[in-house]
Design a protein around this motif. Sequence first.
Motif, short mmCIF file in Angstrom:
data_model
loop_
_atom_site.label_atom_id
_atom_site.label_comp_id
_atom_site.label_asym_id
_atom_site.label_seq_id
_atom_site.Cartn_x
_atom_site.Cartn_y
_atom_site.Cartn_z
N GLY A 118 127.48 33.74 -3.20
CA GLY A 118 126.22 34.36 -3.58
C GLY A 118 126.41 35.85 -3.79
N CYS A 119 125.43 36.62 -3.36
CA CYS A 119 125.55 38.07 -3.48
C CYS A 119 125.10 38.73 -2.18
CB CYS A 119 124.74 38.59 -4.67
SG CYS A 119 122.98 38.25 -4.56
N ARG A 120 125.50 39.96 -2.01
CA ARG A 120 125.17 40.71 -0.79
C ARG A 120 124.44 41.99 -1.16
NH1 ARG A 120 129.53 42.15 3.82
NH2 ARG A 120 128.91 40.02 4.40
N PHE A 121 123.26 42.16 -0.54
CA PHE A 121 122.51 43.41 -0.64
C PHE A 121 122.80 44.21 0.63
CE2 PHE A 121 120.36 40.79 -3.66
CZ PHE A 121 119.93 41.65 -4.65
N GLU A 122 123.31 45.40 0.44
CA GLU A 122 123.76 46.22 1.57
C GLU A 122 122.95 47.51 1.64
OE1 GLU A 122 128.09 46.21 2.78
OE2 GLU A 122 127.86 48.26 2.03
N VAL A 123 122.38 47.76 2.80
CA VAL A 123 121.55 48.94 3.02
C VAL A 123 122.19 49.80 4.10
CG1 VAL A 123 119.29 49.80 3.76
CG2 VAL A 123 119.44 47.75 2.34
N ARG A 124 122.26 51.10 3.83
CA ARG A 124 122.75 52.06 4.81
C ARG A 124 121.64 53.04 5.14
NH1 ARG A 124 128.35 52.30 5.46
NH2 ARG A 124 129.49 50.83 4.12
N LEU A 125 121.36 53.19 6.43
CA LEU A 125 120.29 54.08 6.88
C LEU A 125 120.83 55.03 7.95
CD1 LEU A 125 117.49 51.37 7.29
CD2 LEU A 125 117.59 53.13 5.51
N PRO A 126 120.31 56.26 7.99
CA PRO A 126 120.80 57.21 9.00
C PRO A 126 120.40 56.79 10.41
CG PRO A 126 118.92 58.12 7.81
CD PRO A 126 119.30 56.84 7.11
N LEU A 127 121.34 56.88 11.32
CA LEU A 127 121.06 56.57 12.71
C LEU A 127 120.15 57.64 13.33
CD1 LEU A 127 124.62 55.50 13.95
CD2 LEU A 127 122.64 54.00 13.61
N ALA A 128 119.36 57.20 14.29
CA ALA A 128 118.50 58.15 15.00
C ALA A 128 119.35 59.01 15.90
CB ALA A 128 117.45 57.40 15.80
N THR A 129 119.05 60.29 15.94
CA THR A 129 119.77 61.20 16.82
C THR A 129 119.19 61.11 18.22
OG1 THR A 129 118.29 63.00 16.19
CG2 THR A 129 120.36 62.78 14.98
N SER A 130 120.04 61.23 19.22
CA SER A 130 119.56 61.11 20.58
C SER A 130 118.77 62.34 20.98
CB SER A 130 120.77 60.95 21.52
OG SER A 130 121.65 62.04 21.38
#
Length: 348
Positions: free
Chosen positions: A336-348
Amino acid sequence: MIEPGESWQAMLAHVWHILPLALAFALPVALVGGLLLYWLRRGSLATTLTVLVLIPVLATLAGVLGISGFMFTPALTTMLLVCLLVALVTVPAAIVFGRAIARHSVWEREARERERAAEAARRDLVAWISHDLRSPLAGIRAMAEALADGIVVEKDEVTDYAARISGETSRLSGMVNDLFELSRITAGALRLTMSAVPLQDVISEALAAQTIVANQKKVQVLADADVWPVVTGSDPELTRIVRNLVSNAIRHTPPDGTVAIRVGIDGSEALLAVDDSCGGIPEDEIERVFEVAFRGTQARTPDHSGTTGGGLGLAIAKGLVEAHRGQIDVRNHGDGCRFEVRLPLATS
């Protein structure tokens, strides 16, 4: 002593004497420069402007050398130094201004291309939405007329018609909400309330909303994570992103197929991947999957669940991901296909 009138006449006669000679030496240089400009007409603008500046300087130099008989007198040396200084000043200026004009021209051309692409996308959107709105509206109208005319009187049939009208109404409502969301994104009117959001809660909420559709299509939805990251974002919009991606994956996965959600951390980013079993996307279409109203159903598994939307889900997901300063991509993966999302991690 030479009278002023005689001096002027002598000087004028001298000019008329050397003018053809100067022209004979300068004209070939100008012609060669013109041919060179014609040959460079598809080249860079900086090169063209440099040649354009050098032509009159070199033509002047050739004319001066011609009328001097190539006798290097102090006057000729002075003239050559002046021509050299003019070239040293004008050539760098031509290169700088040429590159600046070229960048501006490229920007204008790209802006026109983006405008044409946006206009084409708007026309496609109107065509798709007009078609998709007519279908449920026609069904609602036919069922409402059947109920009003007494054609359907049995209690079970009336209940069935009412349920179908409610379903079509919900579908219309979803399409209108999609249009409103997309208009907010494209108009820059989207305002996000950012906070630390556990990605596990977002995925759980999104999957709960898609459970019924997945069961109807007999599609299994699995979620797996090495670690559940916390990201910086807006909870409702993040849920919308995941819901749109999962809904798209279910829509294009055949019955008894699997949709897999994988979550992890890559450096300073949270990684969310949604894999489907659509059979893959043709290479000539994979760059268009995030376009407004693009579906590509002719090349992917047909959908018979009745959940097909207006082709806005992926466009909305892309806009929301970018509003979170993240990235979204798609590629063929496995069956099939892959949708890939990258999001910034929350800072502590």
